[in-house]
Structure formats: C-alpha cells, structure tokens
Design an enzyme around this catalytic site. Sequence first.
Site, PDB file in Angstrom:
ATOM      1  N   ALA A   1      26.939  43.086  40.918  1.00 47.35           N
ATOM      2  CA  ALA A   1      28.362  43.281  41.181  1.00 47.35           C
ATOM      3  C   ALA A   1      29.162  42.242  40.399  1.00 47.35           C
ATOM      4  O   ALA A   1      28.775  41.076  40.314  1.00 47.35           O
ATOM      5  CB  ALA A   1      28.648  43.144  42.678  1.00 47.35           C
ATOM      6  N   LYS A   2      30.261  42.680  39.833  1.00 47.98           N
ATOM      7  CA  LYS A   2      31.135  41.787  39.069  1.00 47.98           C
ATOM      8  C   LYS A   2      32.225  41.291  40.017  1.00 47.98           C
ATOM      9  O   LYS A   2      33.308  41.875  40.123  1.00 47.98           O
ATOM     10  CB  LYS A   2      31.712  42.544  37.864  1.00 47.98           C
ATOM     11  CG  LYS A   2      32.211  41.652  36.744  1.00 47.98           C
ATOM     12  CD  LYS A   2      32.514  42.497  35.510  1.00 47.98           C
ATOM     13  CE  LYS A   2      33.148  41.674  34.407  1.00 47.98           C
ATOM     14  NZ  LYS A   2      32.223  40.709  33.802  1.00 47.98           N
TER      15      LYS A   2
END
Length: 305
Positions: A160-161
């Site tokens: 996940a960014k």
Amino acid sequence: MSFDDMDVGTIWMDGEFVDWEDAQVHVLTHGLHYGTGVFEGVRCYDTENGPAIFRWDEHLDRLYQSAKPYDMEIPFEKDELTEATIELIDREDLPSCYIRPIAFYGYDMLGLDPGDAPVKVSIAAWPWGTYLGEDALEEGVDVAVSSWRKYASSQMPTNAKTTGTYVNSVLASLEADSNDYTEAILLNKDGQVAEGPGENLFLVRDGEIYTPGLAESNLDGITRRTVIELVKEQGYTVHDDATISRGELYTADELFFSGTAAEVTPIRSVDDVEIGTKGPVTDDIQQTFFDVVESGDREEWFTYV
C-alpha cells in the site's frame, strides 16, 4: 523547484476545482496526525499524440487497493477521478506534468480509530522534470545504504502506498543527503536489498537483470512492472523475484532505479564503491522506456488528455 516558482493555479478537492492557495485542510485532520492517507504519483508525458497520462488505470487501481487495509472507502468512482484529472491538466494547459492524487481521513475527531472521519480526496498537477537531478539520467547518482531498515509487511502493508509509512523513506533520504549522497538504498529486516526511498532497484550481472521480489518489502512499482515487461520483450533474462544481498550491490555490472519520479536512473556508486556511469544494458532499457513514453504509441498504457 519550489511551488512558488511554478505557474499553476488550481487543485481539485472533493469534487470542486479550487484556487491553489485555497486548497487547505484543518489542523486537526486525522491524516495529518496519524498518517492515514493513501496517494499516487503519476506522470503525464507530452507525447507525439499529445498529453497522455502514463498507466493511469494501474495507478488508480493501486490507490483504491491501498485504501483497503485502512478501511477507507474513497467516495468517488474511478471514472470521476479520471475526468477530474483530465480537466485539471486541460485547465492548467500542462503538456507534461506530475500528478498527485491523495485520499485521507479528514477532520472529525482525534483518536487512532478514524471513526466517522470523512475521507477527503484531492488531485494536484504541476510541471516536474528530472527527479534526482538534471545530470542523473546520463551520469547516474551516488547512493548509500541506509542505516534505516525498510519495514516488513508484518508491521505495515508494504503493498500500500500510504502517507504515514513514507516517514521511513524520509529518514533514509535525510540521512543520505546529510552525508552528501543523492539517494539511499534501504535493506529489509533480514538485511537484503528492498528498494530506494521512492524507487525500485534493478541489478545487471552478466547481461541478466535482477530485481527484488515483492516479498522483500518493496512496493509493487508500476514503473517496475513497465521495465520488466519491456526488457522481456527485448529478450533479456529477468529475475523479478530475486533476493539481492548488500554485497551484490558492490559487484554489480550495472545498477539502476525505476520509479514514476526517477523514471530509469543509473546508479553510479554505492557507499563510494564505483559501479560506473550508465552501462549498455541500462542505456538500452532507459532509451526503450523513453521511446515508449515520448511516442505514446502503446495506447493500452496511456490515458490521453
């Protein structure tokens, strides 16, 4: 380049276009205190077919996927964000630019559980040239292995960014800069190579290409995917699930970073051990990459403005 030096005047916020200086949030915004936001970095290139956003659909998919571990429901459909982004670029008359979509928990209450805090969404776009310096694409960059380790997926989701997790990258970048290096390389908890603070890493040895697998605590970079696909088409042998030790960095024939901001940037030295300026394999990959993004011919990879 400072934002004050750029001729950009509009940001899209929660369904409306607002003046750049009015794009503000409350000081008690949940995402500001706890890092509960997800974002993307995307480039729009001035192609032979006009302005075109590179791999927008994949970036948008990752934005929504990044939100899932945080129980964050983005209150806009993907096509709404696409339309807003295209209109934003058109309004600002940007032939090429960097695009930053972000979604975050907003102002409602403080406490680790965001509760009923609204999910706020913004999109900004501005001109942005070479990320690691004007000469970096040709001469390469000098990097150092950071004393900070990349967090493991058992600690925080590495796929996940997330805004808050980039504190890890900030620490590595600050350390590199304070020691007069352009960029850092982070090792994972086991001491193997993970990635750069904002880039994936590739190693070339005996004409074959290696990049850490996703289990090594690195992000599933969209430019990484692009490079892997392009080099396979060119006939290179690619090991895209590799484990790379720190020592292998010093004996590599070539090293390079990939990323939306960094594009394809050669690594000239690691910890003052010389690798060399852009090697033949890196040069071939870099040229192929820029041929693709400058031509805009691969329609499946572009969203045209």
